[in-house]
Enzyme design. Structure first.
Site, short mmCIF file in Angstrom:
data_model
loop_
_atom_site.label_atom_id
_atom_site.label_comp_id
_atom_site.label_asym_id
_atom_site.label_seq_id
_atom_site.Cartn_x
_atom_site.Cartn_y
_atom_site.Cartn_z
N LYS A 182 0.87 -1.18 0.00
CA LYS A 182 0.00 0.00 0.00
C LYS A 182 0.90 1.22 0.00
O LYS A 182 2.06 1.14 0.41
CB LYS A 182 -0.88 0.02 1.25
CG LYS A 182 -2.14 0.83 1.08
CD LYS A 182 -3.19 0.01 0.37
CE LYS A 182 -4.52 0.74 0.27
NZ LYS A 182 -5.60 -0.20 -0.09
P1 NAD Z 1 -12.95 7.61 -2.14
O1 NAD Z 1 -11.91 8.64 -1.99
O2 NAD Z 1 -13.55 7.39 -3.48
O3 NAD Z 1 -14.16 7.91 -1.11
C1 NAD Z 1 -13.95 8.09 0.25
C2 NAD Z 1 -15.24 8.60 0.86
O4 NAD Z 1 -15.10 8.68 2.27
C3 NAD Z 1 -15.61 10.01 0.40
O5 NAD Z 1 -17.01 10.08 0.21
C4 NAD Z 1 -15.20 10.87 1.57
O6 NAD Z 1 -15.91 12.11 1.65
C5 NAD Z 1 -15.53 9.96 2.72
N1 NAD Z 1 -14.86 10.31 3.97
C6 NAD Z 1 -13.59 10.74 4.15
N2 NAD Z 1 -13.37 11.02 5.44
C7 NAD Z 1 -14.53 10.76 6.08
C8 NAD Z 1 -14.93 10.85 7.43
N3 NAD Z 1 -14.09 11.26 8.38
N4 NAD Z 1 -16.20 10.49 7.74
C9 NAD Z 1 -17.06 10.06 6.80
N5 NAD Z 1 -16.72 9.97 5.50
C10 NAD Z 1 -15.48 10.31 5.16
O7 NAD Z 1 -12.33 6.26 -1.56
P2 NAD Z 1 -12.77 4.76 -1.88
O8 NAD Z 1 -11.90 4.26 -2.95
O9 NAD Z 1 -14.23 4.68 -1.99
O10 NAD Z 1 -12.28 4.04 -0.54
C11 NAD Z 1 -13.10 3.98 0.62
C12 NAD Z 1 -12.63 2.83 1.50
O11 NAD Z 1 -12.70 1.61 0.75
C13 NAD Z 1 -11.19 2.92 1.99
O12 NAD Z 1 -11.10 2.31 3.24
C14 NAD Z 1 -10.43 2.10 0.97
O13 NAD Z 1 -9.19 1.63 1.45
C15 NAD Z 1 -11.41 0.98 0.76
N6 NAD Z 1 -11.25 0.22 -0.48
C16 NAD Z 1 -11.25 0.84 -1.68
C17 NAD Z 1 -11.10 0.08 -2.83
C18 NAD Z 1 -11.18 0.67 -4.20
O14 NAD Z 1 -11.20 -0.10 -5.17
N7 NAD Z 1 -11.28 1.97 -4.36
C19 NAD Z 1 -10.91 -1.31 -2.74
C20 NAD Z 1 -10.93 -1.91 -1.48
C21 NAD Z 1 -11.10 -1.13 -0.36
#
Ligand code: NAD
Length: 426
Positions: free
Chosen positions: A111
């Site tokens: 990561k």
């Molecule tokens: P993203 O940047 O697209 O979205 C993140 C969201 O979280 C946004 O809506 C943001 O406003 C919100 N957020 C940020 N801080 C916050 C807070 N303090 N309280 C509430 N909401 C808050 O990111 P993503 O890709 O959707 O990733 C989200 C989670 O999923 C992370 O934990 C990431 O590691 C995990 N994840 C993502 C993927 C992927 O393919 N993108 C895969 C596996 C896991």
């Protein structure tokens, strides 16, 4: 507890160690294997300068932690966020190793990220930050060695800049053979159909399995979502297709609710016009974080950051299932409360594995110069994630343990077998 304390975050790597020790003790994992998997392989920290639009130079700190590559190349996303630090990246890298091992994907775990607030920068500044970070990482990433992907606040555009920077530093005759250095690319630049929705799709496939096991009807079910970015918005949209009703959502700008239901499609369209933020959505009322956790629903999908379901917030939850779209949203105290309350859990390394699974498909398509139809991607994703779900469910029964520990046991058993077969060089 004050509202500002709801969802307060500690050192997440401690959570990984706690989870790892719990599973290792229960399965009696060999002590030598514990020593190996209890450490990261490489931890790269780079400080690099970037020229801002006004001509100033700003220094940035970037991280790439490579936890383990026994099963294949290091693999994992890149996050741009002010809270990125070595502990967080170490935790996220380790979870990636477990996730690949659990889903039988031939990847290891890594990561990375940059400690910054990307919303402070213009598109051209973000481009230069992404490109300089890639240049600073140099050969610490590579298509057969370590393959980044999008995570919080990174997206297909940023992957395209990373790809372009990486191949621009390669000898001309090697460039086209390197496009699998990142996944989650835009389709036109070598991305895969279905990668954008893959993590949310995987969340929903696992929720479907849970519903089947429980004899629970998703049509008319209610759910709440924390985080409305890639994972949260796709999960919400795909649950809508089952006829489920979204009652409350939170993102970085605040939380909203509507007992009549919020249409995810309409909310996504609104967010697109409002810097991705939802708090002023006119067809719902603003609520505080505590109320989001207290909202009675069938399913809660945390899809934002780590350490959100804790000893403080878990007691507030009034749901049947927590489906972890985010990585590490529940800390060990939170886990304990969920178990005491009889709330089911689909743990992160299973629930959100759709992202890495389809990243693997993208990587394969690039290597073979193929382009798969969406139906093929979805069918293969479904098969992979459902078989991982079944392994976790059956292991939980066998060991009479919770699903997170069961998921760890499946992943650790796989890694244990590989180390036993190969031995340790020399
Ligand atoms: P993203 O940047 O697209 O979205 C993140 C969201 O979280 C946004 O809506 C943001 O406003 C919100 N957020 C940020 N801080 C916050 C807070 N303090 N309280 C509430 N909401 C808050 O990111 P993503 O890709 O959707 O990733 C989200 C989670 O999923 C992370 O934990 C990431 O590691 C995990 N994840 C993502 C993927 C992927 O393919 N993108 C895969 C596996 C896991």
């Amino acid at each position: 507890m004050t509202d500002s304390e709801v969802g307060k975050r500690g050192n997440v790597y401690e959570n990984v160690v706690w989870q790892f020790n719990k599973a290792s003790d229960l399965m009696k994992l060999d002590l030598d294997i514990r020593k190996i998997l209890g450490k990261t392989t490489n931890e790269i920290i780079v400080n690099f300068p970037v020229k801002m639009d006004d001509g100033r130079i700003e220094m940035f700190t970037g991280y790439r932690v490579q936890h383990n590559n026994a099963l294949g190349p290091f693999k994992g996303g890149l996050r741009f966020h002010p809270a990125v630090d070595i502990h967080e990246v170490r935790a996220l890298a380790t979870w990636m190793t477990w996730k690949s091992a659990l889903t039988y994907i031939p990847f290891g775990g890594a990561k990375g990220g940059i400690q910054c607030d990307p919303f402070k920068y213009s598109q051209s500044e973000l481009e230069r930050i992404s490109r300089r970070f890639t240049f600073a990482l140099g050969n610490n990433i590579g298509p057969e060695y370590d393959i980044p992907a999008p995570d919080v606040n990174t997206n297909p555009q940023i992957m395209a800049w990373i790809l372009d920077t990486y191949i621009s530093t390669m000898p001309a005759h090697e460039r086209q053979a390197c496009i699998h250095v990142v996944t989650g690319k835009p389709i036109e630049s070598g991305g895969s159909l279905g990668r954008d929705k893959a993590t949310g799709q995987g969340v929903v496939y696992t929720v479907e399995e849970w519903a089947r096991d429980k004899g629970f009807n998703l049509a008319g079910a209610t759910y709440t979502v924390q985080g409305f970015g890639n994972v949260g918005s796709w999960t919400a949209l795909l649950l809508k297709q089952h006829g489920s009703k979204l009652l409350a959502v939170e993102d970085a700008s605040g939380a909203i609710a509507n007992a009549e239901g919020i249409d995810p499609e309409d909310l996504i369209a609104y967010a697109k016009k409002n810097n991705g933020l939802i708090s002023e959505y006119p067809k719902a009322r603003p609520i505080d974080r505590k109320t989001l956790f207290q909202t009675k629903a069938d399913i809660f999908v945390p899809a934002a950051l780590e350490n959100q379901i804790t000893a403080d917030t878990a007691p507030l939850l009034n749901v049947k299932l927590v489906a972890e779209g985010a990585n590490g949203p529940t800390d060990p105290d939170g886990d304990q409360v969920l178990q005491q309350k009889g709330i089911d859990l689909i743990p992160d390394i299973l629930c959100n594995a759709g992202g890495v699974i389809v990243s693997y498909f993208e990587w394969l398509q690039n290597k073979r110069s193929e382009f798969w139809e969406l139906e093929e991607v979805d069918t293969k994703l479904h098969r992979k994630i459902v078989s991982a779900y079944e392994r976790v469910r059956d292991t939980a029964k066998e060991y009479k343990t919770d699903w997170r520990t069961a998921a760890y046991i499946v992943a650790l058993s796989h890694l244990d077998t590989v180390y036993r077969e190969r031995g340790i060089f020399p």
